[in-house]
Design an enzyme around this catalytic site. Structure first.
Site, short mmCIF file in Angstrom:
data_model
loop_
_atom_site.label_atom_id
_atom_site.label_comp_id
_atom_site.label_asym_id
_atom_site.label_seq_id
_atom_site.Cartn_x
_atom_site.Cartn_y
_atom_site.Cartn_z
N LYS A 202 -63.24 12.94 5.80
CA LYS A 202 -63.91 12.10 6.80
C LYS A 202 -62.99 11.15 7.53
O LYS A 202 -62.14 10.50 6.92
CB LYS A 202 -64.97 11.25 6.11
CG LYS A 202 -66.15 12.04 5.61
CD LYS A 202 -67.17 11.08 5.06
CE LYS A 202 -68.44 11.76 4.62
NZ LYS A 202 -69.29 10.80 3.93
N GLY A 350 -56.42 11.78 -4.16
CA GLY A 350 -56.72 12.61 -5.32
C GLY A 350 -56.57 14.09 -5.02
O GLY A 350 -55.91 14.83 -5.75
#
Ligand code: ADP
Ligand code: MG
Length: 398
Positions: A202, A350
């Site tokens: 996003k 991550g």
């Protein structure tokens, strides 16, 4: 602004049987009740080994998942205790579900020098995420000193992160220092050209960091799902690709800087599947009912050229749905370019860190951060609540 230095392990007066509360980021993925990836455990071993060498009695703690302030056996730290014990070669005792309180006091008092007690999931108690001072006090009653090696949780003003430095002599652990040292090199005096590669899901997640990076870097290369909101802002057809219509205005503003590059071609498919039929099309020509799922080969080559010439590279967020084979090539090509770059290279995030490890390239990168959100927030804000708390602790007399 000159800041107090972060207190180091060697500044703590630790001797035989000093009880040390050590906060780590033990938020590991689980599979079938066992630790599926122990990176977040192995990366704190240097601090734990140091404490054990000093003959400290270690009370380790961390959180796992989101148990929402209630005891929930599926989020027990038992698998972490088991794996930690294997790695250290000693039995790691697990605390009771109450986390803190009268039942835990005798356990903490009886940890022998060089041994480790692991408290249950801090988030079993609502006081952790609510940053309840009473919960922090209860934690601190178990120890004589505090060590924060939970870099990946230090962007959270939670009780176990910001509370103990007010109450106990405190220091940052080895991992926390390595993360801060490496990421700070992106903030001050980074070699130019400085190229940032951003992808992932996003624009809205990363808007703050894009703005902060534009003040420091020369070029931002955009891939991942977020590229389609930029392409939409340029007036292109994006088909059924993921877009955030609310962010189009922001993307226009960022594109107007002239320093944000979007792909020229993309890999498209009708669905995300291992056997999906794929096509490569011009970036602005995604047909209706097709989704853009990776950057195309021409874009990957252009991005690689930019990366090759950089003195500093920060990469955050995969270029496509790299978890599914037909959409992994763009992420792999960028990972290879970052690995081959002679400049200072950092991967934060991550999923991008997982991609670099999956391709076996982690050793070729100068720093793969263990803290996704924390590394981005450090770049964005220049500081983290957990670091601030540690620095303030040095100015107190405990
Ligand atoms: P990081 O953890 O590295 O910061 P994010 O969490 O922001 O990265 O995003 C990672 C996710 O974005 C991955 O699961 C990946 O599949 C997804 N993704 C990347 N490109 C696309 C795309 N074009 N469409 C949909 N999802 C995408
Ligand atoms: Mg992610």
């Amino acid at each position: 602004m000159t800041r107090a230095a972060l207190p180091r392990l060697d500044d703590l007066r630790i001797s035989r049987a000093t009880r040390v509360l050590m906060r780590a980021d033990f938020n590991v993925p689980l599979r079938d009740g066992a630790v599926a990836d122990d990176l977040r455990i192995t990366t704190v071993l240097p601090t734990l080994e140091w404490l054990r060498d000093q003959k400290a009695s270690v009370v380790a703690c961390g959180h796992l998942g989101r148990p929402k302030g209630k005891v929930d056996p599926q989020f027990s730290m038992a698998p972490v205790a088991a794996r930690l014990g294997e790695l250290l070669g000693v039995e790691v005792q697990l605390g009771p579900p109450e986390v803190v309180g009268p039942k835990v006091h005798p356990l903490a008092a009886n940890v022998r020098p060089g041994e480790v007690l692991l408290l249950e999931n801090l988030r079993f108690d609502p006081g952790e995420t609510e940053n309840d001072p009473a919960f922090a006090t209860n934690l601190c009653e178990l120890a004589d000193a505090y060590v924060n090696d939970a870099f990946g949780a230090s962007h959270r003003a939670h009780a176990s992160i910001v509370g103990p430095p007010r109450l106990l002599p405190s220091a940052g652990g080895r991992l926390l220092f390595r993360e801060v040292d490496m990421l700070s090199r992106l903030l001050d005096g980074a070699g130019r050209p400085f190229v940032a590669v951003l992808g992932g899901a996003k624009v809205s997640d990363k808007l703050g960091v894009i703005d902060a990076l534009l003040e420091r870097c020369d070029t931002i290369l955009v891939g991942g799902a977020m590229m389609f909101t930029f392409l939409l802002a340029e007036g292109h057809s994006v088909g059924d690709s993921l877009v955030e219509p609310d962010m189009v205005g922001e993307c226009e503003r960022l594109l107007a800087t002239g320093r944000v590059r979007v792909p020229v071609d993309v890999v498209i498919a009708r669905d995300i599947a291992d056997d999906a039929d794929t096509k490569i099309v011009g970036a602005g020509r995604v047909p209706d009912r097709w989704k853009g799922l990776d950057i195309g080969p021409e874009s990957a080559a252009l991005f690689s050229d930019e990366i090759a010439q950089a003195q500093t590279v920060l990469w955050n967020g995969p270029m496509g749905v790299f978890e599914v084979r037909p959409f992994a090539a763009g992420t792999r090509t960028v990972a290879e370019a970052v690995a081959a770059c002679n400049g200072f290279t950092v991967v934060g995030g991550g999923d991008s860190a997982a991609a670099v490890r999956q391709f076996g390239l982690a050793d070729e990168v100068d720093h793969v951060s263990t803290g996704g959100g924390a590394s981005l927030e450090l770049i964005e804000q220049g500081d983290l609540p957990g670091l601030e708390a540690l620095r303030e602790s040095t100015t107190r007399r405990h």
